[in-house]
Design an enzyme around this catalytic site. Structure first.
Site, PDB file in Angstrom:
ATOM      1  CD1 TRP A   1      40.985  47.803  35.419  1.00  0.00           C
ATOM      2  CD2 TRP A   1      39.037  47.355  34.419  1.00  0.00           C
ATOM      3  NE1 TRP A   1      41.197  46.798  34.503  1.00  0.00           N
ATOM      4  CE2 TRP A   1      40.018  46.507  33.878  1.00  0.00           C
ATOM      5  CE3 TRP A   1      37.736  47.257  33.928  1.00  0.00           C
ATOM      6  CZ2 TRP A   1      39.747  45.570  32.883  1.00  0.00           C
ATOM      7  CZ3 TRP A   1      37.459  46.328  32.939  1.00  0.00           C
ATOM      8  CH2 TRP A   1      38.462  45.493  32.429  1.00  0.00           C
TER       9      TRP A   1
ATOM     10  CB  CYS B   1      35.016  51.483  39.059  1.00  0.00           C
ATOM     11  SG  CYS B   1      35.347  51.611  37.314  1.00  0.00           S
TER      12      CYS B   1
ATOM     13  CG  HIS C   1      47.696  16.347  20.431  1.00  0.00           C
ATOM     14  ND1 HIS C   1      47.623  15.302  19.532  1.00  0.00           N
ATOM     15  CD2 HIS C   1      47.846  15.772  21.659  1.00  0.00           C
ATOM     16  CE1 HIS C   1      47.704  14.160  20.189  1.00  0.00           C
ATOM     17  NE2 HIS C   1      47.836  14.418  21.478  1.00  0.00           N
TER      18      HIS C   1
ATOM     19  CE  LYS D   1      49.464  35.260  40.072  1.00  0.00           C
ATOM     20  NZ  LYS D   1      48.246  34.555  40.289  1.00  0.00           N
TER      21      LYS D   1
ATOM     22  CE  LYS E   1      43.952  40.931  45.439  1.00  0.00           C
ATOM     23  NZ  LYS E   1      44.541  39.876  44.617  1.00  0.00           N
TER      24      LYS E   1
ATOM     25  CD  GLU F   1      47.734  31.040  39.701  1.00  0.00           C
ATOM     26  OE1 GLU F   1      46.803  31.227  38.907  1.00  0.00           O
ATOM     27  OE2 GLU F   1      48.109  31.889  40.520  1.00  0.00           O
TER      28      GLU F   1
ATOM     29  CG  ASN G   1      31.848  49.389  40.390  1.00  0.00           C
ATOM     30  OD1 ASN G   1      32.370  48.952  39.371  1.00  0.00           O
ATOM     31  ND2 ASN G   1      31.646  48.644  41.463  1.00  0.00           N
ATOM     32  N   GLY G   2      30.372  49.849  37.270  1.00  0.00           N
ATOM     33  CA  GLY G   2      29.478  48.928  36.552  1.00  0.00           C
ATOM     34  C   GLY G   2      29.422  49.309  35.081  1.00  0.00           C
TER      35      GLY G   2
ATOM     36  NE  ARG H   1      35.584  48.139  44.037  1.00  0.00           N
ATOM     37  CZ  ARG H   1      34.804  47.186  44.492  1.00  0.00           C
ATOM     38  NH1 ARG H   1      35.115  46.570  45.607  1.00  0.00           N
ATOM     39  NH2 ARG H   1      33.720  46.839  43.864  1.00  0.00           N
TER      40      ARG H   1
HETATM   41  C1  G6P Z   1      40.951  39.397  38.854  1.00  0.00           C
HETATM   42  C2  G6P Z   1      42.242  39.354  39.641  1.00  0.00           C
HETATM   43  C3  G6P Z   1      42.726  37.906  39.768  1.00  0.00           C
HETATM   44  C4  G6P Z   1      41.646  37.046  40.390  1.00  0.00           C
HETATM   45  C5  G6P Z   1      40.323  37.135  39.600  1.00  0.00           C
HETATM   46  C6  G6P Z   1      39.173  36.505  40.357  1.00  0.00           C
HETATM   47  O1  G6P Z   1      41.196  39.077  37.528  1.00  0.00           O
HETATM   48  O2  G6P Z   1      43.236  40.155  39.013  1.00  0.00           O
HETATM   49  O3  G6P Z   1      43.882  37.874  40.580  1.00  0.00           O
HETATM   50  O4  G6P Z   1      42.059  35.723  40.412  1.00  0.00           O
HETATM   51  O5  G6P Z   1      39.974  38.511  39.407  1.00  0.00           O
HETATM   52  O6  G6P Z   1      38.942  37.255  41.510  1.00  0.00           O
HETATM   53  P1  G6P Z   1      38.215  36.699  42.796  1.00  0.00           P
HETATM   54  O7  G6P Z   1      38.183  37.867  43.732  1.00  0.00           O
HETATM   55  O8  G6P Z   1      36.845  36.276  42.358  1.00  0.00           O
HETATM   56  O9  G6P Z   1      39.019  35.564  43.308  1.00  0.00           O
END
Ligand code: G6P
Length: 605
Positions: free
Chosen positions: A74, A2, A500, A481, A600, A477, A98-99, A27
């Site tokens: 969000w 947010c 396993h 992705k 993000k 990772e 926000n929160g 955000r």
């Molecule tokens: C969110 C983003 C990810 C990121 C993670 C941690 O989930 O979508 O891409 O890796 O937060 O964010 P930070 O800003 O702490 O690296």
């Protein structure tokens, strides 16, 4: 999570609020809204979906006013629709938040007889509390102040009141909030990005602070309601709104920027001339008995790779934990540990809470961040920049490789300080790191091969990524992705672990991405690859020339990365898994830069 923006202006604020929301869209982008005081009367417009939906509505029914608050959401409480979008109104009060208000159900129950709630959100209770306090005869300031005392949880708030056109009220507890100082106006925003076009002079509210903002002044009070001064920070240059240029998506642009961004990271940590690492001031690797790395998402995987580096090169024990788990398991902490928070944004709620937990326990804390104005950078004992520049794509790419680069350099610094790395060793490994931008450029040349593979890959329902050693976190990772932008189910596994249980999921044609540059674990990984191949898996082997020479015929598809020192290979492989996820998502037509359900910056627990 947010984004908030507010302006106490001298001219109409609507367009500038919308511009600020666009900067904050990273955000959250479930819904958005804006409220203004038009000649003292509260008016609002809200829309489900991205900011452009709100913009379209504002074109139809413009809002005018010189004071306003706005929000991009969000969703946490309540589905993302127009009704649950902020600003929320109750009587005379409009609020953006926000929160998470953790005791909102309790407050709702308490106010139940007196008030009707029209949304599913936790936020609405804030507007009701303030409006009720106004009903009881309190002044706007008193009403705001007393209502804050009722709230438990995390909040950054902007609040306006009908008939009270000179003010925005703001408060911060657990979620970031800054004031921007203008010549004839004042601003409020979730971060420097939101305020970039408006002001370079920022004042960050501290935990528990609340503020009263007028056109030409602001007063800040601490959690005990005492007036306080907070320092003014000048933001140099102002974070320009990143542009896509000729790229189809920000994510692709950010993938292609990596030779340059890694180079920028390196310049901070490695002296090219002396082929040695710069040991950051304040870190005494020699006398440490442990490094604790805590992070979320992609940043966590960067930390997981770094564990191999710190242990093998620096001879130091490393614990890597997911931030949302770390403090709740009450970890046993020794005073000789260095805590490193890894975070692109520097605002992720769980990572920040872990940092505060360790700081309060007396540990030396460092924050490896991309945003040097962030809360983590300000609160940690040592702020370590990665200098990757603004990252707009929600799926982290260039921040990941810069985090890896900085952590690799820190591992070398640990090795030097602790005498576990010889001078020759340091020269060799620093040289490999300095070579990385060139190797990444060569890896980017594999783009069309990866794109061709992605065409078939995009038809898969499920995929597996396998690796050993530092390639295990790379497998995680890669799978992350793919999941986040293509919505294909994917799992990363340690190659030796597959038998396993998960191997039961392998069917004819199940894609398995095997990450195995030639090293001491290569043969073992290839054996695991054959185990899944024998059960019908379609294998994409990511290896180097030496690995390809041995196993070329065992894989269905092959991506040969440039030959490099195993030390930096995880950084090179990262480019391949990023491009693979990107092209797969593009084939599927998803919203690559703003994938569904994600944000993000995650500023709630
Ligand atoms: C969110 C983003 C990810 C990121 C993670 C941690 O989930 O979508 O891409 O890796 O937060 O964010 P930070 O800003 O702490 O690296």
């Amino acid at each position: 999570m947010c984004g908030i923006i507010g302006i106490v202006g001298s001219t109409d604020v609507t367009d500038r609020l919308v511009d600020g929301l666009k900067r904050l869209e990273y955000r959250g982008y479930d819904s958005s809204g804006i409220a203004v005081l038009d000649k003292g009367v509260l008016k609002r417009e809200r829309a489900e979906g991205k900011i452009k939906a709100l913009e379209a509505k504002l074109k139809e029914t413009p809002l005018d006013g010189s004071i306003g608050i706005a929000h991009t959401r969000w969703a946490t409480h309540g589905v993302p629709n127009e009704n649950n979008a902020h600003p929320h109104f109750a009587g005379r009060v409009g609020v953006v938040h926000n929160g998470i208000i953790e005791n909102f159900l309790e407050i709702r129950k308490k106010l139940g007889g007196k008030r009707t709630f029209t949304t599913q959100t936790d936020t609405e209770v804030i507007a009701h509390l303030v409006d009720l306090a106004l009903d009881s005869g309190l002044s706007p300031i008193e009403a705001f102040k007393t209502s804050l005392k009722e709230l438990h949880g995390a909040y950054a708030l902007g609040l306006i009141i009908n008939d009270n056109p000179g003010y925005i009220f703001a408060a911060r507890a657990g979620s970031p909030l800054a004031l921007g100082i203008g010549e004839t106006e004042m601003y409020l925003g979730s971060d420097a990005t939101a305020l970039a076009q408006l002001s370079q002079k920022l004042v960050y509210l501290e935990e528990g602070d609340w503020a009263v903002i007028t056109k030409d002044n602001y007063d800040i009070f601490d959690k005990d309601d005492k007036p306080v001064e907070r320092p003014i920070t000048i933001i140099s240059g102002g974070p320009a709104m990143a542009e896509k240029g000729n790229y189809r998506h920000f994510m692709l642009k950010e993938i292609y920027e990596q030779p340059e961004t890694i180079g920028r990271t390196l310049s901070n940590y490695i002296s090219d001339f002396h082929r040695e690492t710069n040991i950051p001031e304040g870190i005494d690797f020699k006398n440490l008995d442990r490094v604790i790395i805590v992070a979320c998402g992609t940043a966590y995987y960067a930390g997981a790779v770094a564990k191999y580096w710190f242990e093998q090169i620096g001879g130091i024990s490393v614990e890597v934990d997911i931030a949302s788990e770390f403090r709740y398991r009450k970890p046993v902490l020794s005073q000789n540990s260095l805590f490193i928070a890894v975070s692109q944004s520097g605002e992720t709620a769980d990572t920040l809470a872990a940092l505060r937990y360790c700081k309060a326990s007396g540990l030396k804390t460092a924050a490896l961040v991309n945003v040097m104005t962030s809360t983590m950078a300000r609160e940690a004992d040592i702020a370590l920049p990665i200098n990757a520049g603004p990252e707009i794509g929600v799926a982290s790419t260039k921040a990941f490789t810069s985090q890896l680069t900085a952590l690799a350099a820190l591992a070398l610094a640990a090795g030097r300080s602790r005498n576990t790395l010889s001078r020759d060793g340091e020269i060799r490994l620093s040289r490999s790191l300095i070579e990385t931008p060139r190797l990444v450029t060569q890896t980017l040349e594999l783009d069309s091969i990866i794109e061709a593979f992605a065409f078939d890959f995009s038809k898969a329902k499920s995929a597996f990524y396998l690796g050993r050693g530092p390639y295990v976190p790379l497998a995680f990772e890669g799978a992350l992705k793919l999941k986040e932008i293509s919505y294909i189910h994917a799992e990363g596994y340690a190659a030796g672990e597959l038998k396993h249980g998960p191997i039961a999921l392998i069917e004819d044609g199940t894609p398995v991405i095997v990450i195995a540059p030639y090293d001491n674990l290569y043969e073992k990984t290839i054996s695991n690859m054959q185990e899944v191949s024998a059960r019908g898996a379609r294998i994409l082997l990511i290896t180097d020339a030496a690995g390809a020479k041995i196993s070329e015929e065992l894989a269905d598809d092959l991506i040969i990365v440039p030959t490099c020192d195993g030390f930096v290979a995880p950084i090179i492989i990262a480019i391949v898994v990023q491009l693979l996820a990107y092209h797969t998502a593009v084939h599927l037509g998803t919203d690559v830069d703003q994938p569904r359900n994600l944000a993000k910056s995650v500023t709630v627990e």
